[in-house]
Design a protein around this motif. Sequence first.
Motif, short mmCIF file in Angstrom:
data_model
loop_
_atom_site.label_atom_id
_atom_site.label_comp_id
_atom_site.label_asym_id
_atom_site.label_seq_id
_atom_site.Cartn_x
_atom_site.Cartn_y
_atom_site.Cartn_z
N GLU A 34 0.85 -1.19 0.00
CA GLU A 34 0.00 0.00 0.00
C GLU A 34 0.88 1.24 0.00
OE1 GLU A 34 -2.16 -0.21 3.62
OE2 GLU A 34 -3.04 -2.14 3.16
N LYS A 35 0.33 2.33 -0.48
CA LYS A 35 1.05 3.59 -0.36
C LYS A 35 1.07 3.96 1.12
CE LYS A 35 0.29 5.41 -4.86
NZ LYS A 35 0.51 6.59 -5.60
N ASN A 36 2.02 4.80 1.50
CA ASN A 36 2.12 5.19 2.91
C ASN A 36 0.79 5.72 3.40
OD1 ASN A 36 4.76 4.48 3.08
ND2 ASN A 36 5.56 6.54 2.83
N THR A 37 0.37 5.19 4.50
CA THR A 37 -0.90 5.59 5.10
C THR A 37 -0.67 6.79 5.99
OG1 THR A 37 -1.54 3.28 5.14
CG2 THR A 37 -2.83 4.77 6.49
N ALA A 56 2.22 6.76 15.50
CA ALA A 56 1.62 6.44 14.21
C ALA A 56 2.69 6.06 13.20
CB ALA A 56 0.80 7.62 13.70
N GLU A 57 3.79 6.78 13.21
CA GLU A 57 4.87 6.48 12.27
C GLU A 57 5.50 5.12 12.58
OE1 GLU A 57 9.02 8.49 10.90
OE2 GLU A 57 7.35 9.82 11.35
N ASP A 58 5.64 4.80 13.85
CA ASP A 58 6.18 3.49 14.23
C ASP A 58 5.26 2.37 13.77
OD1 ASP A 58 8.34 4.68 15.43
OD2 ASP A 58 7.56 4.52 17.47
N GLN A 59 3.97 2.57 13.86
CA GLN A 59 3.02 1.57 13.40
C GLN A 59 3.17 1.34 11.90
OE1 GLN A 59 -0.74 3.15 14.63
NE2 GLN A 59 -0.71 2.08 16.60
N ILE A 60 3.33 2.41 11.16
CA ILE A 60 3.52 2.31 9.71
C ILE A 60 4.80 1.55 9.40
CG2 ILE A 60 3.97 3.61 7.59
CD1 ILE A 60 2.11 5.79 8.75
N ASP A 61 5.88 1.89 10.12
CA ASP A 61 7.16 1.21 9.89
C ASP A 61 7.08 -0.28 10.19
OD1 ASP A 61 8.31 3.58 9.09
OD2 ASP A 61 9.33 3.96 11.00
N ARG A 62 6.40 -0.63 11.27
CA ARG A 62 6.25 -2.05 11.63
C ARG A 62 5.43 -2.78 10.57
NH1 ARG A 62 5.86 -0.20 16.90
NH2 ARG A 62 3.59 -0.22 16.85
N ARG A 63 4.35 -2.14 10.12
CA ARG A 63 3.51 -2.76 9.10
C ARG A 63 4.29 -2.95 7.80
NH1 ARG A 63 -2.11 0.19 8.68
NH2 ARG A 63 -0.80 1.53 9.91
N LEU A 64 5.06 -1.93 7.42
CA LEU A 64 5.89 -2.02 6.22
C LEU A 64 6.92 -3.14 6.36
CD1 LEU A 64 6.95 -0.97 3.48
CD2 LEU A 64 8.37 0.63 4.77
N GLY A 65 7.57 -3.21 7.51
CA GLY A 65 8.56 -4.25 7.75
C GLY A 65 7.98 -5.65 7.65
N GLU A 66 6.81 -5.86 8.23
CA GLU A 66 6.16 -7.17 8.17
C GLU A 66 5.73 -7.51 6.74
OE1 GLU A 66 5.79 -9.61 10.46
OE2 GLU A 66 7.16 -8.33 11.61
N HIS A 67 5.24 -6.50 6.03
CA HIS A 67 4.82 -6.72 4.64
C HIS A 67 6.02 -7.11 3.78
CE1 HIS A 67 1.92 -6.31 1.36
NE2 HIS A 67 2.95 -5.87 0.67
#
Length: 134
Positions: A34-37, A56-67
């Motif tokens: 996904e594009k950055n949320t 919020a930024e940490d959540q995005i980074d974790r989600r990106l890392g897992e993806h």
Amino acid sequence: MEKLIGLWIDRKKALILIIEEKKEQLKQIQSNLEKNTRFRGGARAKQPYSAQFFTAEDQIDRRLGEHLKKYYGEVVANIRDAASILIMGPGEAKFEFEKRLIHERIGQKVAVIEAADKLTERQFAAKVRKYFKE
């Protein structure tokens, strides 16, 4: 004959050309990234470096890392039995993927990593053929 693999990779897709016994197979794997949320609403913390500011930024980074972990895992599964791997691509994904190969204990199979902008499938296949012919 040994299996030779050319890989063009970025964070959105991977092209894999498998050359084995004069046969070629081209695979494409989409990451569906996904594009950055952007999180909307909520007040920003008064101190710009507080934990609340970065949540919020940490959540995005974790989600990106897992993806990316899942995506790179799928690519590794398709190239694991290669004798030699040529990795190409723009940006940092090719180096992130090399680290994943080292972690998987197949990093020694990487012949070379080179920068390459977007290529058509035909351009990609021609580059891989040329590299392994030499």
